[in-house]
Design a protein around this motif. Structure first.
Motif, PDB file in Angstrom:
ATOM      1  N   ARG A 188      -2.378  13.796 -13.097  1.00  0.00           N
ATOM      2  CA  ARG A 188      -2.938  13.269 -11.857  1.00  0.00           C
ATOM      3  C   ARG A 188      -1.811  12.909 -10.883  1.00  0.00           C
ATOM      4  O   ARG A 188      -1.898  13.179  -9.697  1.00  0.00           O
ATOM      5  N   LYS A 213       3.701  13.055  -6.234  1.00  0.00           N
ATOM      6  CA  LYS A 213       4.524  11.864  -6.079  1.00  0.00           C
ATOM      7  C   LYS A 213       5.908  12.061  -6.690  1.00  0.00           C
ATOM      8  O   LYS A 213       6.090  12.892  -7.584  1.00  0.00           O
ATOM      9  N   MET A 219      -6.023   4.270 -17.933  1.00  0.00           N
ATOM     10  CA  MET A 219      -7.432   4.268 -17.588  1.00  0.00           C
ATOM     11  C   MET A 219      -7.692   5.520 -16.769  1.00  0.00           C
ATOM     12  O   MET A 219      -6.984   5.770 -15.803  1.00  0.00           O
ATOM     13  N   ARG A 248       2.397   1.667  -3.465  1.00  0.00           N
ATOM     14  CA  ARG A 248       1.392   2.159  -4.416  1.00  0.00           C
ATOM     15  C   ARG A 248       1.051   3.620  -4.158  1.00  0.00           C
ATOM     16  O   ARG A 248       0.793   4.363  -5.105  1.00  0.00           O
ATOM     17  N   SER A 249       1.048   4.015  -2.896  1.00  0.00           N
ATOM     18  CA  SER A 249       0.676   5.416  -2.668  1.00  0.00           C
ATOM     19  C   SER A 249       1.847   6.370  -2.913  1.00  0.00           C
ATOM     20  O   SER A 249       1.655   7.571  -2.952  1.00  0.00           O
ATOM     21  N   GLN A 262       0.839  -1.204   0.000  1.00  0.00           N
ATOM     22  CA  GLN A 262       0.000   0.000   0.000  1.00  0.00           C
ATOM     23  C   GLN A 262       0.877   1.259   0.000  1.00  0.00           C
ATOM     24  O   GLN A 262       0.583   2.221  -0.690  1.00  0.00           O
ATOM     25  N   LEU A 278     -10.156  11.897  -8.962  1.00  0.00           N
ATOM     26  CA  LEU A 278     -10.462  10.528  -8.497  1.00  0.00           C
ATOM     27  C   LEU A 278      -9.642  10.084  -7.275  1.00  0.00           C
ATOM     28  O   LEU A 278     -10.215   9.645  -6.282  1.00  0.00           O
ATOM     29  N   PRO A 279      -8.300  10.190  -7.331  1.00  0.00           N
ATOM     30  CA  PRO A 279      -7.540   9.684  -6.176  1.00  0.00           C
ATOM     31  C   PRO A 279      -7.845  10.426  -4.882  1.00  0.00           C
ATOM     32  O   PRO A 279      -7.615   9.874  -3.798  1.00  0.00           O
ATOM     33  N   PHE A 286     -10.144   8.806  -2.316  1.00  0.00           N
ATOM     34  CA  PHE A 286      -9.662   7.704  -1.486  1.00  0.00           C
ATOM     35  C   PHE A 286      -9.074   8.244  -0.188  1.00  0.00           C
ATOM     36  O   PHE A 286      -8.508   9.333  -0.156  1.00  0.00           O
ATOM     37  N   LYS A 287      -9.224   7.416   0.849  1.00  0.00           N
ATOM     38  CA  LYS A 287      -8.777   7.821   2.184  1.00  0.00           C
ATOM     39  C   LYS A 287      -7.339   8.330   2.187  1.00  0.00           C
ATOM     40  O   LYS A 287      -7.010   9.313   2.847  1.00  0.00           O
ATOM     41  N   ALA A 288      -6.478   7.653   1.394  1.00  0.00           N
ATOM     42  CA  ALA A 288      -5.048   7.987   1.403  1.00  0.00           C
ATOM     43  C   ALA A 288      -4.773   9.442   1.007  1.00  0.00           C
ATOM     44  O   ALA A 288      -3.783  10.028   1.424  1.00  0.00           O
ATOM     45  N   HIS A 289      -5.626  10.012   0.149  1.00  0.00           N
ATOM     46  CA  HIS A 289      -5.336  11.360  -0.372  1.00  0.00           C
ATOM     47  C   HIS A 289      -6.440  12.363  -0.089  1.00  0.00           C
ATOM     48  O   HIS A 289      -6.411  13.475  -0.604  1.00  0.00           O
ATOM     49  N   GLY A 312     -10.783   6.184 -15.443  1.00  0.00           N
ATOM     50  CA  GLY A 312     -11.603   5.688 -14.327  1.00  0.00           C
ATOM     51  C   GLY A 312     -12.716   6.613 -13.874  1.00  0.00           C
ATOM     52  O   GLY A 312     -13.245   6.456 -12.782  1.00  0.00           O
ATOM     53  N   LEU A 327      -0.764  14.650  -7.171  1.00  0.00           N
ATOM     54  CA  LEU A 327      -0.585  13.873  -5.946  1.00  0.00           C
ATOM     55  C   LEU A 327       0.781  14.145  -5.316  1.00  0.00           C
ATOM     56  O   LEU A 327       1.068  13.665  -4.210  1.00  0.00           O
TER      57      LEU A 327
END
Lengths: 220, 263
Positions: free
Chosen positions: A150, A156, A88, A77-78, A74, A100-101, A104-107, A90, A154
């Motif tokens: 995207r 990253k 995709m 991936r994050s 996890q 979209l991201p 999710f809780k992570a972001h 999504g 984030l």
């Protein structure tokens, strides 16, 4: 400085076929590397293995010197952005895809502002009005850049890119190259594009799932 | 009001009605005699056996025997759901059984104990047909839910992986497919309730009216059964899919190939 990614004698089988065999390499923060070889040589599998999508048969994959396990996957991936050949999105609209991201809780707490969205689109030579367009109505090249945008939103630092410049024109390609000229970003990519290969400091050559050659250019 | 019996010679007359479609099918060149014959024969034998069994069940009216009959129905339903959804019973038998049994028992108990309140809650006359009807509909819903969910995941493998790569947990990444599957499973029940009585007269109500009940009573039972079908199908699908998530994926959140039956 310790490597961000390290493969230690990694072998992977999928559906009874060996797809990676005894692969060892290390990638340090800020390095730009490219995997090349014929199709079916296992280039994309290296990226997918790092993301925990293929179970390891032998060896260990390290991310920031911690082994890849169900618990650490996890985190990996994050911390990474993976962009495939046909990314995709999504979501139905481009705006929803970019946000979209952040559902999710992570972001969830880092949702970007409208200005940040437009800024990142401009960096990648995309017009602001693309935000309102339908995801299924945009070209492959635009999709790749939106997926990249995207990742940038984030914040990253590690990018796993699979043929990310394959559908881009010269101008968009330059915009993508400019993004990755940032020394803080680490890139592990799959590419055939000679221009991309030239800009990568390290070239890993793969043949039938084996790492056959590692070439290092002067400038990373 | 007693329902009129159909005596044996008139039963034969009834079977005779099949000759008309059989003849027409033969005339347009469809050679289905064998299939039609087998189907009618199977229907007759199976129903005759159920008739004998139910008669015995009603006469004895033993709570253990009634419970055993419901358990049997649940086991058969469990295997039938997984076979039709294309999933291996070896992996999912327990989760599907848990989900279906708990929702059926809950809604049947609610209906029988709290709403109908017969002298004995285990009365076979209420328990067996009501549980059977609820289960039959719940079975359809669970087949749709499981089949939809796992085929959507396989079809959208890349999209699912993209969600994971964007930091989604397993639950966050499957949620769009989960919602679609539950919706597809309960949609027929919702649509059925909306058109009930307009498009067709429901089977149970028709049966009760033929059996001599007042139409108003039959209506109340039909409403009761529809609400229980809706509740149990929704509960069972939600629980079933949620429990299956623990089994169908490896520890890296990738769908395991071996849990799906190869076509």
């Amino acid at each position: 400085m310790s490597p961000i990614i390290r493969f230690d004698q990694v072998s992977v089988t999928a559906h009874g076929k060996t797809i990676l065999s005894n692969i060892s390499f290390a990638l340090f923060p800020g390095e730009k590397a490219v995997l090349c070889g014929k199709s079916g040589s296992g280039k994309s599998s290296v990226l997918r293995t790092l993301l925990g999508l293929h179970p390891l048969q032998l060896g260990t994959v390290y991310f920031q010197e911690k082994p890849l396990t169900p618990l650490s996957v996890q985190t990996i991936r994050s911390c990474t952005v993976y962009i495939g050949q046909e990314p995709m999105l999504g979501a139905e609209s481009v705006r929803d895809a970019l946000l979209l991201p952040f559902q999710f809780k992570a972001h969830r707490d880092n949702r970007p502002t409208e200005t940040q969205l437009i800024e990142v689109l401009q960096r990648l030579q995309l017009p602001a009005d693309i935000l309102c367009r339908q995801s299924n109505r945009i070209s492959g090249g635009e999709k790749q850049r939106i997926a990249l945008a995207r990742g940038l939103l984030l914040g990253k630092k590690l990018y796993l890119l699979d043929e990310v410049t394959s559908a881009l024109d010269a101008e968009s390609k330059k915009a993508v190259f400019d993004v990755f000229s940032d020394p803080n970003l680490t890139v592990l990519s799959v590419a055939h594009d000679p221009e991309w290969l030239e800009r990568c400091g390290i070239v890993f050559e793969l043949e039938a799932g084996r790492l056959t050659q590692v070439k290092r250019h002067g400038n990373p | 009001m007693e329902t009129l019996d159909i005596e044996l010679p008139r039963m034969a007359l009834l079977y005779g009605l099949c000759l008309l479609p059989w003849l027409l099918l033969w005339l347009i060149g469809l050679r289905l005699s064998r299939d039609i014959g087998i189907s009618i024969l199977r229907m007759s034998i199976q129903l005759a056996l159920v008739g004998i069994y139910l008669k015995m069940l009603f006469n004895l009216n033993n709570p253990w025997l009634n419970g055993l009959w419901i358990l049997m129905m649940l086991l058969v339903a469990d295997l039938s759901i997984l076979r039709r959804a294309g999933l291996k019973a070896r992996y999912f038998a327990l989760t599907t059984f848990t989900a279906v049994a708990s929702s059926i028992l809950f809604s049947t108990a609610y209906l029988v104990i709290l709403v109908i309140q017969p002298t004995h809650y285990y009365d076979a006359r209420y328990l067996v047909p009501l549980a059977g009807m609820i289960l039959g509909n719940c079975l359809q819903g669970n087949v749709i839910a499981l089949e939809r969910f796992y085929s959507a995941l396989r079809k959208n493998e890349n999209e699912y992986a993209t969600f994971l790569m964007l930091g989604a947990t397993r639950w966050e990444a499957v949620r769009p497919y989960y919602r679609d599957a539950v919706k597809a499973a309960i949609n027929p029940t919702i649509a059925g309730m909306a058109t009930m009585g307009l498009v067709s007269l429901p089977g149970m109500m028709t049966g009760q009216i033929l059996g001599g009940s007042e139409p108003w009573l039959a209506v109340k039972y039909q409403i009761a059964i529809m609400i229980c079908i809706f509740t149990s199908t929704t509960l069972a699908c939600i629980i079933n899919l949620k429990l299956s998530l623990k089994i169908a994926f490896n520890s890296f959140d990738v769908l395991r190939d071996e849990v799906i039956e190869k076509p």
